[in-house]
Scaffold this motif. Structure first.
Motif, mmCIF file in Angstrom:
data_model
loop_
_atom_site.group_PDB
_atom_site.id
_atom_site.type_symbol
_atom_site.label_atom_id
_atom_site.label_comp_id
_atom_site.label_asym_id
_atom_site.label_seq_id
_atom_site.Cartn_x
_atom_site.Cartn_y
_atom_site.Cartn_z
ATOM 1 N N ALA A 40 0.783 -1.137 -0.178
ATOM 2 C CA ALA A 40 -0.124 0.033 -0.018
ATOM 3 C C ALA A 40 0.791 1.322 -0.018
ATOM 4 O O ALA A 40 2.052 1.188 0.426
ATOM 5 N N TYR A 44 -0.333 4.409 4.373
ATOM 6 C CA TYR A 44 -1.878 3.666 4.587
ATOM 7 C C TYR A 44 -1.185 2.405 4.811
ATOM 8 O O TYR A 44 -1.990 1.393 5.215
ATOM 9 N N TYR A 87 -13.602 3.657 3.339
ATOM 10 C CA TYR A 87 -13.260 4.794 2.216
ATOM 11 C C TYR A 87 -11.744 5.265 2.101
ATOM 12 O O TYR A 87 -11.475 5.988 3.280
ATOM 13 N N ASN A 91 -12.283 6.297 -2.462
ATOM 14 C CA ASN A 91 -12.282 4.941 -3.093
ATOM 15 C C ASN A 91 -12.698 4.003 -1.981
ATOM 16 O O ASN A 91 -12.085 3.816 -0.972
ATOM 17 N N VAL A 93 -12.646 0.476 -0.509
ATOM 18 C CA VAL A 93 -11.641 -0.667 -0.183
ATOM 19 C C VAL A 93 -12.419 -1.646 0.893
ATOM 20 O O VAL A 93 -12.766 -1.474 1.996
ATOM 21 N N VAL A 108 -6.492 -7.266 0.872
ATOM 22 C CA VAL A 108 -7.465 -5.812 0.670
ATOM 23 C C VAL A 108 -7.402 -5.756 -0.821
ATOM 24 O O VAL A 108 -6.672 -5.777 -1.580
ATOM 25 N N ASP A 109 -9.019 -5.632 -1.126
ATOM 26 C CA ASP A 109 -9.373 -5.372 -2.489
ATOM 27 C C ASP A 109 -9.346 -3.880 -2.707
ATOM 28 O O ASP A 109 -10.288 -3.210 -2.142
ATOM 29 N N THR A 110 -8.644 -3.318 -3.655
ATOM 30 C CA THR A 110 -8.514 -1.853 -3.729
ATOM 31 C C THR A 110 -8.740 -1.659 -5.401
ATOM 32 O O THR A 110 -8.668 -2.424 -6.025
ATOM 33 N N ASP A 112 -6.703 -0.370 -7.223
ATOM 34 C CA ASP A 112 -5.234 -0.592 -7.818
ATOM 35 C C ASP A 112 -5.066 -2.262 -7.803
ATOM 36 O O ASP A 112 -3.831 -2.603 -8.220
ATOM 37 N N GLU A 114 -5.468 -6.290 -5.778
ATOM 38 C CA GLU A 114 -5.614 -6.978 -4.364
ATOM 39 C C GLU A 114 -4.224 -6.765 -3.953
ATOM 40 O O GLU A 114 -3.084 -6.807 -4.634
#
Length: 123
Positions: A40, A44, A87, A91, A93, A108-110, A112, A114
């Motif tokens: 990340a 973050y 958020y 976005n 997440v 973590v699914d973002t 950008d 996983e």
């Protein structure tokens, strides 16, 4: 008369047995968890997940290293699987992780893609 009393007793016991079914154990997940998401962006990638139970519902927030807090959304814990969303910079997440004792590991699914997350319980 005896049959009626027996019937009422059986119904009463059945209703109490059904309502005595245990809720999923949330005690294991409640507390503070130090997390790391190495891939990340800086700021973050480390912090603390704070998970609480109020009125039978799970809720919480994340505290970033700089002290900024972000509320968790849709917090659930079932069969050893912790899920929530938040958020980050507008976005959404989502997090899905398996809890084993005092450790948590998942993804973590973002927007950008996983990213792996690990966490350890501190309280």
């Amino acid at each position: 008369m005896k049959n009626l009393m027996l019937f009422v007793l059986v119904v009463f016991l059945a209703v109490n047995t059904v309502s005595a079914v245990e809720k999923p154990a949330t005690k294991e997940i409640v507390g503070e968890w130090k997390y790391e998401v190495p891939s990340a962006p800086y700021g973050y990638n480390m912090g603390t997940l704070v998970i609480e139970e109020k009125e039978g519902k799970l809720l919480g927030h994340t505290k970033l290293e700089d002290g900024y807090k972000i509320d968790l959304k849709e917090v659930t814990y079932n069969d050893g699987i912790f899920k929530c969303g938040l958020y980050v910079d507008y976005n959404y997440v989502s997090i899905k992780a398996e809890v084993k004792g005092k450790n948590m590991k998942g993804m973590v699914d973002t927007p950008d893609g996983e990213m792996p997350i690990t966490a350890s319980k501190v309280k």
